[in-house]
Scaffold this active site. Structure first.
Site, PDB file in Angstrom:
ATOM      1  N   LYS A   1       0.673   5.966   7.992  1.00  0.00           N
ATOM      2  CA  LYS A   1       1.347   6.030   6.684  1.00  0.00           C
ATOM      3  C   LYS A   1       0.321   6.106   5.544  1.00  0.00           C
ATOM      4  CE  LYS A   1       1.963   2.190   4.875  1.00  0.00           C
ATOM      5  NZ  LYS A   1       1.405   1.266   3.873  1.00  0.00           N
TER       6      LYS A   1
ATOM      7  N   LYS B   1      -7.298   1.763  -2.573  1.00  0.00           N
ATOM      8  CA  LYS B   1      -6.872   1.337  -1.231  1.00  0.00           C
ATOM      9  C   LYS B   1      -6.891   2.528  -0.256  1.00  0.00           C
ATOM     10  CE  LYS B   1      -4.735  -0.977   2.088  1.00  0.00           C
ATOM     11  NZ  LYS B   1      -5.385  -1.995   2.906  1.00  0.00           N
TER      12      LYS B   1
ATOM     13  N   SER C   1       0.872  -1.184   0.000  1.00  0.00           N
ATOM     14  CA  SER C   1       0.000   0.000   0.000  1.00  0.00           C
ATOM     15  C   SER C   1       0.898   1.220   0.000  1.00  0.00           C
ATOM     16  CB  SER C   1      -0.872   0.038   1.261  1.00  0.00           C
ATOM     17  OG  SER C   1      -1.600  -1.139   1.406  1.00  0.00           O
TER      18      SER C   1
HETATM   19  P1  NAD Z   1       5.954  -5.967   7.242  1.00  0.00           P
HETATM   20  O1  NAD Z   1       6.708  -4.821   7.801  1.00  0.00           O
HETATM   21  O2  NAD Z   1       5.598  -7.120   8.121  1.00  0.00           O
HETATM   22  O3  NAD Z   1       6.746  -6.591   5.965  1.00  0.00           O
HETATM   23  C1  NAD Z   1       7.493  -5.843   5.050  1.00  0.00           C
HETATM   24  C2  NAD Z   1       8.758  -6.609   4.714  1.00  0.00           C
HETATM   25  O4  NAD Z   1       9.517  -5.899   3.730  1.00  0.00           O
HETATM   26  C3  NAD Z   1       9.689  -6.782   5.906  1.00  0.00           C
HETATM   27  O5  NAD Z   1       9.947  -8.169   6.114  1.00  0.00           O
HETATM   28  C4  NAD Z   1      10.969  -6.029   5.496  1.00  0.00           C
HETATM   29  O6  NAD Z   1      12.158  -6.620   5.993  1.00  0.00           O
HETATM   30  C5  NAD Z   1      10.903  -6.101   3.984  1.00  0.00           C
HETATM   31  N1  NAD Z   1      11.686  -5.076   3.291  1.00  0.00           N
HETATM   32  C6  NAD Z   1      11.740  -3.740   3.558  1.00  0.00           C
HETATM   33  N2  NAD Z   1      12.533  -3.135   2.652  1.00  0.00           N
HETATM   34  C7  NAD Z   1      12.986  -4.095   1.795  1.00  0.00           C
HETATM   35  C8  NAD Z   1      13.795  -4.086   0.633  1.00  0.00           C
HETATM   36  N3  NAD Z   1      14.333  -2.936   0.169  1.00  0.00           N
HETATM   37  N4  NAD Z   1      14.049  -5.251   0.004  1.00  0.00           N
HETATM   38  C9  NAD Z   1      13.500  -6.407   0.461  1.00  0.00           C
HETATM   39  N5  NAD Z   1      12.695  -6.486   1.553  1.00  0.00           N
HETATM   40  C10 NAD Z   1      12.447  -5.341   2.205  1.00  0.00           C
HETATM   41  O7  NAD Z   1       4.645  -5.339   6.582  1.00  0.00           O
HETATM   42  P2  NAD Z   1       3.278  -6.086   6.200  1.00  0.00           P
HETATM   43  O8  NAD Z   1       2.333  -6.009   7.343  1.00  0.00           O
HETATM   44  O9  NAD Z   1       3.592  -7.391   5.559  1.00  0.00           O
HETATM   45  O10 NAD Z   1       2.707  -5.043   5.122  1.00  0.00           O
HETATM   46  C11 NAD Z   1       3.220  -4.957   3.804  1.00  0.00           C
HETATM   47  C12 NAD Z   1       2.336  -3.975   3.037  1.00  0.00           C
HETATM   48  O11 NAD Z   1       0.989  -4.452   3.022  1.00  0.00           O
HETATM   49  C13 NAD Z   1       2.286  -2.564   3.648  1.00  0.00           C
HETATM   50  O12 NAD Z   1       2.250  -1.608   2.621  1.00  0.00           O
HETATM   51  C14 NAD Z   1       0.973  -2.572   4.425  1.00  0.00           C
HETATM   52  O13 NAD Z   1       0.408  -1.258   4.573  1.00  0.00           O
HETATM   53  C15 NAD Z   1       0.118  -3.458   3.547  1.00  0.00           C
HETATM   54  N6  NAD Z   1      -0.990  -4.128   4.239  1.00  0.00           N
HETATM   55  C16 NAD Z   1      -0.802  -4.701   5.456  1.00  0.00           C
HETATM   56  C17 NAD Z   1      -1.874  -5.304   6.121  1.00  0.00           C
HETATM   57  C18 NAD Z   1      -1.699  -5.925   7.482  1.00  0.00           C
HETATM   58  O14 NAD Z   1      -2.725  -6.207   8.132  1.00  0.00           O
HETATM   59  N7  NAD Z   1      -0.493  -6.170   7.958  1.00  0.00           N
HETATM   60  C19 NAD Z   1      -3.135  -5.332   5.511  1.00  0.00           C
HETATM   61  C20 NAD Z   1      -3.294  -4.793   4.239  1.00  0.00           C
HETATM   62  C21 NAD Z   1      -2.210  -4.170   3.615  1.00  0.00           C
END
Ligand code: NAD
Length: 299
Positions: A239, A171, A96
């Protein structure tokens, strides 16, 4: 079966990558956190050495990263996806992020003959695990159709809402409605509690009427039981609202309610509550009223 690259193996990405492997696809994975990459490799993924390496070994590359700066780094940066991707590769960013960043990345991808879709999701970790996410997609119809069979392995509802950026606009609209709903619910429950009512009785009284909602049903019980374990973290919702305000500003659209709730979320992050569930927005209103929403103790 497609060769699929998966970058970002956090709360959402890890179960999504596993669902692709369960369906028989070969997945090459990468995350900057070695333990997360080890875990995906243990589940059957190939070990990517970098984002560029993942892209070089894949026909479709999915990214699931925190926000726009991370997606820009992973796709456009040194050692990024576009360094490794051959023409004809398709990048699907499911993070997102700001629609403005999606559009910037799509332009850079097109210059290398690489297709791009923004495809953020709603539904959180449980729906990522069950592969029942709602997926909102922006991009060209033909590119969308070419990856649709893969998206169907991740989500129950998949909608192309417009050109690149439209997935993230959709979104952000979703996130505005959820945040403002939670804040309004918080004010309502604080008022009822301060008036001496049992908030659970009030919740049950209104949930079948016009004020009833999925947000109310999901979040009021958490507030009343004081369970703020995430779920969806305050810092991620802050965010999303910041991205909504930036996108709105670029279109000269005023979003007063979104702006107010975004400031509340920022204040809560400064109080050390950034990793609580977004239902903890109620604590901001409770502090101003000197009351806590919970069942009366009978004193
Ligand atoms: P998270 O922080 O658990 O996972 C993100 C991952 O990206 C981490 O493991 C991090 O190490 C990795 N990362 C960061 N920079 C990197 C790079 N340059 N190269 C490779 N890996 C890298 O986050 P999440 O909860 O999995 O969310 C991911 C996305 O989905 C976000 O944009 C969030 O807003 C969206 N989202 C999350 C949820 C939720 O409930 N958690 C629901 C809908 C949408």
């Amino acid at each position: 079966m497609a060769k699929i690259g998966f970058i970002g193996l956090g709360i959402m990405g890890s179960p999504m990558a596993r669902n692709l492997m369960k369906a028989g696809h070969a997945v090459v994975a990468f995350d900057v956190v070695p333990a997360l990459l080890d875990s995906a490799v243990g589940a059957g993924a190939g070990r990517g050495a970098s984002c560029a390496d993942v892209a070089a070994k894949s026909e479709i590359v999915i990214t699931m990263l925190p926000d726009g700066p991370e997606v820009e780094q992973a796709v456009l940066g040194a050692g990024g996806v576009l360094e490794g991707a051959a023409a004809g590769t398709i990048v699907v960013d499911m993070s997102s992020i700001s629609p403005l960043v999606s559009q910037k990345i799509a332009v850079a991808a097109a210059a290398k003959g690489v297709g791009f879709l923004d495809a953020p999701v709603s539904g959180g970790e449980p729906k990522a695990i069950d592969a029942t996410l709602a997926i909102m997609v922006g991009g060209e119809q033909a590119v969308f159709e070419s990856v649709l069979p893969v998206l169907r392995l991740l989500g129950a509802s998949i909608t192309l809402t417009g050109p690149v950026g439209a997935g993230n606009v959709t979104k952000l609209a979703n996130q505005i409605m959820v945040a403002c709903n939670i804040a309004a619910m918080g004010e309502a429950l604080v008022l009822a509690t301060k008036a001496g009512l049992d908030p659970e009785v009030v919740f049950n009284a209104v949930k079948g009427g016009l004020a009833g909602s999925t947000v109310l049903n999901a979040k009021a019980p958490l507030v009343i039981s004081r369970n703020f374990k995430p779920g969806f973290r305050i810092r991620l919702h802050q965010k999303d609202l910041r991205n909504a305000l930036l996108a709105a500003e670029s279109m000269k659209v005023a979003l007063p309610l979104t702006s107010l709730v975004q400031q509340m979320l920022m204040a809560l992050m400064n109080e050390g509550k950034g990793d609580l569930d977004h239902s903890a927005i109620v604590t901001f209103i409770e502090e101003m009223a000197g009351v806590e929403v919970k069942k009366p103790t009978g004193e």
